[in-house]
Scaffold this motif. Structure first.
Motif, PDB file in Angstrom:
ATOM      1  N   CYS A  46       0.823  -1.204   0.000  1.00 40.13           N
ATOM      2  CA  CYS A  46       0.000   0.000   0.000  1.00 40.13           C
ATOM      3  C   CYS A  46       0.862   1.262   0.000  1.00 40.13           C
ATOM      4  O   CYS A  46       1.968   1.270   0.555  1.00 40.13           O
ATOM      5  CB  CYS A  46      -0.895   0.041   1.239  1.00 40.13           C
ATOM      6  SG  CYS A  46      -2.033  -1.358   1.389  1.00 40.13           S
ATOM      7  N   ALA A  47       0.342   2.303  -0.599  1.00 37.78           N
ATOM      8  CA  ALA A  47       0.898   3.641  -0.431  1.00 37.78           C
ATOM      9  C   ALA A  47       0.140   4.292   0.708  1.00 37.78           C
ATOM     10  O   ALA A  47      -1.096   4.386   0.658  1.00 37.78           O
ATOM     11  CB  ALA A  47       0.739   4.444  -1.717  1.00 37.78           C
ATOM     12  N   VAL A  48       0.829   4.734   1.752  1.00 37.02           N
ATOM     13  CA  VAL A  48       0.164   5.169   2.978  1.00 37.02           C
ATOM     14  C   VAL A  48       0.524   6.609   3.309  1.00 37.02           C
ATOM     15  O   VAL A  48       1.703   6.985   3.311  1.00 37.02           O
ATOM     16  CB  VAL A  48       0.549   4.266   4.176  1.00 37.02           C
ATOM     17  CG1 VAL A  48      -0.215   4.694   5.432  1.00 37.02           C
ATOM     18  CG2 VAL A  48       0.264   2.799   3.859  1.00 37.02           C
ATOM     19  N   LEU A  49      -0.504   7.393   3.602  1.00 33.35           N
ATOM     20  CA  LEU A  49      -0.347   8.726   4.189  1.00 33.35           C
ATOM     21  C   LEU A  49      -0.949   8.682   5.576  1.00 33.35           C
ATOM     22  O   LEU A  49      -2.076   8.220   5.759  1.00 33.35           O
ATOM     23  CB  LEU A  49      -1.055   9.788   3.350  1.00 33.35           C
ATOM     24  CG  LEU A  49      -1.124  11.193   3.979  1.00 33.35           C
ATOM     25  CD1 LEU A  49       0.271  11.819   4.075  1.00 33.35           C
ATOM     26  CD2 LEU A  49      -2.073  12.103   3.200  1.00 33.35           C
ATOM     27  N   GLY A  50      -0.201   9.162   6.569  1.00 33.36           N
ATOM     28  CA  GLY A  50      -0.721   9.228   7.926  1.00 33.36           C
ATOM     29  C   GLY A  50      -1.224  10.619   8.261  1.00 33.36           C
ATOM     30  O   GLY A  50      -0.728  11.619   7.731  1.00 33.36           O
ATOM     31  N   VAL A  51      -2.211  10.671   9.135  1.00 31.64           N
ATOM     32  CA  VAL A  51      -2.660  11.922   9.747  1.00 31.64           C
ATOM     33  C   VAL A  51      -2.570  11.714  11.254  1.00 31.64           C
ATOM     34  O   VAL A  51      -3.152  10.756  11.789  1.00 31.64           O
ATOM     35  CB  VAL A  51      -4.103  12.289   9.349  1.00 31.64           C
ATOM     36  CG1 VAL A  51      -4.559  13.545  10.076  1.00 31.64           C
ATOM     37  CG2 VAL A  51      -4.223  12.478   7.852  1.00 31.64           C
ATOM     38  N   GLU A  52      -1.823  12.579  11.933  1.00 35.86           N
ATOM     39  CA  GLU A  52      -1.556  12.380  13.365  1.00 35.86           C
ATOM     40  C   GLU A  52      -1.475  13.743  14.053  1.00 35.86           C
ATOM     41  O   GLU A  52      -0.708  14.611  13.616  1.00 35.86           O
ATOM     42  CB  GLU A  52      -0.241  11.616  13.538  1.00 35.86           C
ATOM     43  CG  GLU A  52       0.322  11.558  14.937  1.00 35.86           C
ATOM     44  CD  GLU A  52      -0.643  10.961  15.944  1.00 35.86           C
ATOM     45  OE1 GLU A  52      -0.784  11.549  17.033  1.00 35.86           O
ATOM     46  OE2 GLU A  52      -1.269   9.917  15.627  1.00 35.86           O
ATOM     47  N   PRO A  53      -2.260  13.960  15.122  1.00 38.38           N
ATOM     48  CA  PRO A  53      -2.233  15.267  15.782  1.00 38.38           C
ATOM     49  C   PRO A  53      -1.011  15.528  16.643  1.00 38.38           C
ATOM     50  O   PRO A  53      -0.687  16.679  16.927  1.00 38.38           O
ATOM     51  CB  PRO A  53      -3.509  15.250  16.638  1.00 38.38           C
ATOM     52  CG  PRO A  53      -3.779  13.807  16.890  1.00 38.38           C
ATOM     53  CD  PRO A  53      -3.309  13.084  15.658  1.00 38.38           C
ATOM     54  N   ASP A  54      -0.306  14.472  17.068  1.00 39.23           N
ATOM     55  CA  ASP A  54       0.832  14.623  17.976  1.00 39.23           C
ATOM     56  C   ASP A  54       2.118  14.678  17.162  1.00 39.23           C
ATOM     57  O   ASP A  54       2.531  13.685  16.550  1.00 39.23           O
ATOM     58  CB  ASP A  54       0.871  13.455  18.963  1.00 39.23           C
ATOM     59  CG  ASP A  54       1.889  13.644  20.078  1.00 39.23           C
ATOM     60  OD1 ASP A  54       2.977  14.203  19.808  1.00 39.23           O
ATOM     61  OD2 ASP A  54       1.611  13.233  21.210  1.00 39.23           O
TER      62      ASP A  54
END
Length: 286
Positions: free
Chosen positions: A72-80
Motif C-alpha cells: 500500500c501507499a500510505v499517508l498518515g494523519v496524526e495530531p501529535d
C-alpha cells in the motif's frame, strides 16, 4: 487494556495526546496487528497500483508500516507532532493535524483506516470526513487490539491503579470477556457514525483472534504506554508496576495474552444517502 473513559472518549483528548510522551517506547512495545487483518484491508480496497491508504491517528506508524509492507501507499494523519516525527523517521509520510480539521488538498484514497485511534475522533464528523476522501467502493476500517489478560494480572493492575488514582472514572474490571465488553461501545459508536453519514453501505464487524506471550520485563515495558499511566508521574507509576510485576512473578515470570482484533468497516457508496440502512453490523471471523 482498560476501558476508555466515559462513553465519548473523543471528548477526552488530553489522554490521547499523552501517548507521545515516550514515542520510542510506544513504537517498540505496542503490539502489531494480525497479518490476516492487513490482508483483508488490501483485498477489500484494491487500487490500480496497490491501495492508497489514509491512516488516521497513525501514531508512530505501526499499522502504516505493515500496510506499506503489503504493497500500500500510505499517508498518515496524526495530531501529535512527537509521534508523527517518529513515523516519518521510519518511512511514513505524515500530515500533523486532527483528522476532523485536516485538509485533504484534493487527495483521495482507496481505504481509510484507524488502528487504536477512531475512538479519539468524533464518530459522526470522522465518518463524514472519511467519506469525503474515499473513492466510491473504497473502505473505512476502524480497528482495535483487545487483550484479555490473566485475571491475576488484570486484578493486580486494577487494585494498584485504584490506590494510585483513587478518583479515576476508569472501569478496570478483570475477568474473561470484560475487555471485549468494554470495547463494545466503541464499535457501536463507530457503526452509528457510519450510518449517520449516509455515505456508506451497512457496517460490518471483522474479528481476528491471536495470542502472544509476555515476559515480566516485556509487559512492564508496555504498561507505561497505556492511557491509564501515560499521564502519571514516575513516582505514581512505580507502585502500579511493582504490583503487576509481583503478579507476573507468581505466574512464573511470563504469561500469555489472548487478543481479539476487532474492526468496524463499511464500503463507500457511490453517493450520499445510498445506504439508508440501520441494520446491526454483520460479524465475520478472521
Amino acid at each position: 487494556m482498560p476501558t476508555p473513559p466515559a462513553n465519548e472518549p473523543h471528548l477526552h483528548r488530553r489522554m490521547a495526546e499523552s501517548f507521545g510522551v515516550d514515542a520510542e517506547r510506544y513504537d517498540r512495545t505496542r503490539p502489531r496487528y494480525p497479518d490476516a487483518l492487513v490482508a483483508r484491508i488490501v483485498a477489500a480496497a484494491p487500487g490500480p497500483a496497490g491501495p492508497a491508504v489514509l491512516d488516521v491517528g497513525c501514531g508512530t506508524g505501526i499499522a502504516a508500516r505493515q500496510l506499506r509492507a503489503a504493497g500500500c501507499a500510505v499517508l498518515g494523519v496524526e495530531p501529535d507532532g512527537r509521534m508523527a516525527e517518529l513515523a516519518r523517521r521510519r518511512g511514513t509520510e505524515v500530515d500533523v493535524a486532527a483528522f476532523e480539521e485536516w485538509d485533504p488538498a484534493g487527495r483521495s484514497f482507496d481505504a481509510v483506516v484507524a488502528g487504536q485511534a477512531w475512538h479519539w475522533i468524533d464518530p459522526v464528523a470522522g465518518a463524514a470526513k472519511a467519506a469525503r476522501v474515499l473513492r466510491p467502493g473504497g473502505r473505512l476500517v476502524a480497528f482495535w487490539n483487545v487483550p484479555e489478560q490473566p485475571p491475576a494480572v488484570a486484578a493486580a493492575f486494577a487494585d494498584a491503579y485504584r490506590r494510585a488514582v483513587p478518583d479515576s472514572p476508569l472501569d478496570l474490571r478483570a475477568g474473561a470477556g470484560a475487555a471485549r465488553d468494554g470495547y463494545r461501545p466503541l464499535l457501536a459508536g463507530a457503526a452509528d457514525g457510519i450510518r449517520d453519514s449516509g455515505a456508506f453501505g451497512p457496517p460490518e464487524e471483522w474479528s481476528f483472534a491471536w495470542e502472544t506471550t509476555y515476559t515480566r520485563a516485556a509487559w512492564l515495558a508496555v504498561l507505561p504506554t497505556q492511557g491509564t499511566l501515560t499521564r502519571l508521574p514516575p513516582d505514581e507509576q512505580a507502585p502500579v508496576l511493582a504490583a503487576v510485576g509481583a503478579a507476573i512473578d507468581a505466574l512464573g515470570g511470563s504469561f500469555t495474552v489472548r487478543y481479539v482484533t476487532m474492526a468496524v468497516t463499511a464500503e463507500r457508496t457511490a453517493g450520499p444517502g445510498a445506504c439508508g440502512q440501520a441494520d446491526a453490523p454483520r460479524r465475520t471471523q478472521g
